[in-house]
Scaffold this active site. Structure first.
Site, PDB file in Angstrom:
ATOM      1  N   CYS A 167       0.820  -1.226   0.000  1.00  0.00           N
ATOM      2  CA  CYS A 167       0.000   0.000   0.000  1.00  0.00           C
ATOM      3  C   CYS A 167       0.850   1.270   0.000  1.00  0.00           C
ATOM      4  CB  CYS A 167      -0.936   0.007   1.192  1.00  0.00           C
ATOM      5  SG  CYS A 167      -2.063  -1.389   1.137  1.00  0.00           S
ATOM      6  N   HIS A 209      -3.758   7.057   1.010  1.00  0.00           N
ATOM      7  CA  HIS A 209      -3.967   5.729   0.430  1.00  0.00           C
ATOM      8  C   HIS A 209      -5.388   5.297   0.791  1.00  0.00           C
ATOM      9  CE1 HIS A 209      -4.028   1.535  -0.228  1.00  0.00           C
ATOM     10  NE2 HIS A 209      -3.928   1.225   1.051  1.00  0.00           N
ATOM     11  N   ASN A 269      -9.967  -0.813  -2.246  1.00  0.00           N
ATOM     12  CA  ASN A 269      -8.561  -0.561  -1.937  1.00  0.00           C
ATOM     13  C   ASN A 269      -7.719  -1.167  -3.070  1.00  0.00           C
ATOM     14  OD1 ASN A 269      -5.932  -0.831  -0.973  1.00  0.00           O
ATOM     15  ND2 ASN A 269      -6.559  -1.348   1.114  1.00  0.00           N
TER      16      ASN A 269
HETATM   17  O1  UT7 Z   1      -4.489  -1.176   2.690  1.00  0.00           O
HETATM   18  C1  UT7 Z   1      -3.576  -1.742   3.565  1.00  0.00           C
HETATM   19  C2  UT7 Z   1      -3.941  -1.596   4.927  1.00  0.00           C
HETATM   20  N1  UT7 Z   1      -5.205  -2.231   5.210  1.00  0.00           N
HETATM   21  C3  UT7 Z   1      -6.017  -1.617   6.036  1.00  0.00           C
HETATM   22  O2  UT7 Z   1      -5.738  -0.524   6.423  1.00  0.00           O
HETATM   23  C4  UT7 Z   1      -7.244  -2.368   6.506  1.00  0.00           C
HETATM   24  C5  UT7 Z   1      -7.467  -2.095   7.965  1.00  0.00           C
HETATM   25  N2  UT7 Z   1      -8.558  -2.851   8.523  1.00  0.00           N
HETATM   26  C6  UT7 Z   1      -9.854  -2.643   8.207  1.00  0.00           C
HETATM   27  O3  UT7 Z   1     -10.150  -1.815   7.392  1.00  0.00           O
HETATM   28  C7  UT7 Z   1     -10.903  -3.418   8.962  1.00  0.00           C
HETATM   29  O4  UT7 Z   1     -10.289  -4.176   9.975  1.00  0.00           O
HETATM   30  C8  UT7 Z   1     -11.760  -4.341   8.060  1.00  0.00           C
HETATM   31  C9  UT7 Z   1     -12.671  -3.528   7.178  1.00  0.00           C
HETATM   32  C10 UT7 Z   1     -10.881  -5.233   7.195  1.00  0.00           C
HETATM   33  C11 UT7 Z   1     -12.633  -5.263   8.924  1.00  0.00           C
HETATM   34  O5  UT7 Z   1     -13.462  -4.479   9.780  1.00  0.00           O
HETATM   35  P1  UT7 Z   1     -13.505  -4.762  11.338  1.00  0.00           P
HETATM   36  O6  UT7 Z   1     -14.456  -3.788  11.880  1.00  0.00           O
HETATM   37  O7  UT7 Z   1     -12.108  -4.756  11.867  1.00  0.00           O
HETATM   38  O8  UT7 Z   1     -14.151  -6.209  11.384  1.00  0.00           O
HETATM   39  P2  UT7 Z   1     -13.573  -7.552  12.031  1.00  0.00           P
HETATM   40  O9  UT7 Z   1     -12.614  -8.208  11.114  1.00  0.00           O
HETATM   41  O10 UT7 Z   1     -13.154  -7.327  13.456  1.00  0.00           O
HETATM   42  O11 UT7 Z   1     -14.894  -8.413  12.080  1.00  0.00           O
HETATM   43  C12 UT7 Z   1     -16.047  -8.010  12.849  1.00  0.00           C
HETATM   44  C13 UT7 Z   1     -17.187  -8.977  12.548  1.00  0.00           C
HETATM   45  C14 UT7 Z   1     -16.789 -10.439  12.689  1.00  0.00           C
HETATM   46  O12 UT7 Z   1     -17.910 -11.144  13.117  1.00  0.00           O
HETATM   47  P3  UT7 Z   1     -18.102 -11.541  14.679  1.00  0.00           P
HETATM   48  O13 UT7 Z   1     -16.908 -12.372  15.020  1.00  0.00           O
HETATM   49  O14 UT7 Z   1     -18.154 -10.235  15.401  1.00  0.00           O
HETATM   50  O15 UT7 Z   1     -19.386 -12.286  14.663  1.00  0.00           O
HETATM   51  C15 UT7 Z   1     -16.469 -10.853  11.281  1.00  0.00           C
HETATM   52  O16 UT7 Z   1     -16.628 -12.236  11.070  1.00  0.00           O
HETATM   53  O17 UT7 Z   1     -17.588  -8.812  11.167  1.00  0.00           O
HETATM   54  C16 UT7 Z   1     -17.482 -10.077  10.498  1.00  0.00           C
HETATM   55  N3  UT7 Z   1     -17.070  -9.808   9.118  1.00  0.00           N
HETATM   56  C17 UT7 Z   1     -17.942  -9.643   8.107  1.00  0.00           C
HETATM   57  N4  UT7 Z   1     -19.270  -9.661   8.057  1.00  0.00           N
HETATM   58  C18 UT7 Z   1     -19.858  -9.450   6.864  1.00  0.00           C
HETATM   59  C19 UT7 Z   1     -15.801  -9.677   8.639  1.00  0.00           C
HETATM   60  N5  UT7 Z   1     -15.844  -9.420   7.333  1.00  0.00           N
HETATM   61  C20 UT7 Z   1     -17.155  -9.398   6.960  1.00  0.00           C
HETATM   62  C21 UT7 Z   1     -17.827  -9.177   5.753  1.00  0.00           C
HETATM   63  N6  UT7 Z   1     -19.161  -9.204   5.750  1.00  0.00           N
HETATM   64  N7  UT7 Z   1     -17.149  -8.920   4.606  1.00  0.00           N
END
Ligand code: UT7
Length: 335
Positions: A115, A262, A292
């Protein structure tokens, strides 16, 4: 010492639009979750047979940037190509561009900083121009993510955020009083290398070994991301490296006309915007349309901001990125 400036910008994205609803047919996800957590509405994916690849999209963006710079491929002295999704394990995309654009036997360098790749690439180009070694450098950021994503529920936290596309900039030696790239600032922290990574194939673990270990699994071939950890580090490092760049030039956030972050997650951009008390007009976001696109996200956003007349002569433009490595960086530009 000379100064480099951006003389031309170009961007290209594949025609195929993939909406959040389209993804919800492939995995357990939904439009509301994706928009709420990331701001993304749709992204572009290469379609088999549409003639696109990481290098080919890079060439399409480069042709636009060259034309806008008033230069031809023969004028370029160096290619710097940033990507995490090269067409081949080796050789890199830079030499493919050199061949496709029928350029002289100039050097072609691939940058592997994910990135932050475009900021690293701009910084590299800038150093070559500063020292007087080269006059015109073609910088490309391009990604074909869709070819390598796990489109099942298992990887939904990763696969919904990434999209394909390319952006390019032609850097050239600026006249004495013209402004240009004031400074660039680069960092890395390998301690967190595996928090956002793709293990295989690699020389660390050859393919037969991985397959033998995981006869039923193919996880090592798909990207892994510890999303929340990456998010928390991103917001801190973005702020640090923007401040570092401003301070190095005796500037403050009040001097910023346009911040191009980014496009990792709209929530990260909004967090950074708040930290620096910038208005909506001072931060450019297009993650809603493209997701992204890693090394391509800054040059695509920069190109669109410029095309929309949001960047004008004399403006202070700040580029900032954070991503896998971890790596992060900023570029401070007087347009
Ligand atoms: O570009 C390089 C750098 N990358 C970044 O900067 C990305 C940084 N991270 C993020 O943007 C976020 O962490 C994400 C968007 C990737 C994920 O969001 P989050 O709020 O951190 O979600 P999480 O991974 O902690 O998941 C929360 C919940 C989980 O369910 P439970 O365990 O709470 O029941 C996941 O299983 O959301 C669930 N989940 C989804 N649900 C529906 C994870 N992905 C999805 C999805 N659709 N696509």
């Amino acid at each position: 010492m000379y100064t480099s400036k951006i003389a031309g910008l170009g961007a290209y994205v594949p025609e195929n639009i993939v909406t959040n609803d389209d993804l919800s047919k492939m995995m357990d996800t939904n439009d509301a979750w994706i928009q709420e957590r990331t701001g993304i509405k749709e992204r572009r994916h290469i379609k088999k047979g549409d003639g696109n690849s990481t290098a080919k999209m890079g060439v399409k963006a480069a042709k636009i940037a060259l034309e806008r710079a008033g230069l031809t491929p023969k004028d370029i002295d160096l290619i710097v190509f940033a990507t995490l999704s090269p067409d081949y394990y080796f050789p890199g995309c830079g030499v493919q561009v050199q061949e496709m654009l029928d350029m002289r036997t100039i050097p072609a360098l691939d940058v592997r900083n994910q990135c932050s790749g475009f900021v690293y690439a701009i910084s590299t180009a800038d150093q070559f121009i500063k020292t007087g070694m080269y006059k015109n450098v073609l910088v490309i950021g391009s990604e074909n993510h869709s070819g390598g994503l796990d489109m099942t529920t298992r990887s939904r936290n990763v696969s919904v955020i990434f999209g394909d596309g390319a952006g390019a900039a032609v850097l050239t030696k600026a006249a004495n009083d013209e402004g240009g790239i004031l400074s660039t600032h680069l960092h890395s922290e390998g301690e967190h290398a595996m928090e956002l990574s793709l293990e295989g194939p690699s020389t660390e673990r050859w393919v037969p070994e991985i397959i033998a270990e995981n006869p039923q699994e193919n996880i090592p071939y798909y990207p892994y991301m510890n999303g929340q950890f990456v998010f928390k580090n991103a917001v801190v490092r973005f702020a640090e490296v923007i401040n570092e760049g401003l301070e190095a030039n005796g500037l403050t956030a009040k001097d910023i006309n346009m911040l191009i972050p980014h496009q990792a997650n709209l929530r990260i951009s909004q967090f950074v915007q708040k930290q620096f008390r910038l208005s909506d007009d001072q931060v450019y976001n297009n993650i809603q349309k493209y997701g992204n696109t890693t090394a391509a996200s800054i040059p695509i956003a920069l190109t669109e901001a410029w095309e929309e007349g949001k960047i004008n002569k004399g403006d202070l433009v700040v580029l900032a990125a954070f991503g896998s490595g971890f790596t992060w960086g900023s570029a401070i530009i007087r347009w």
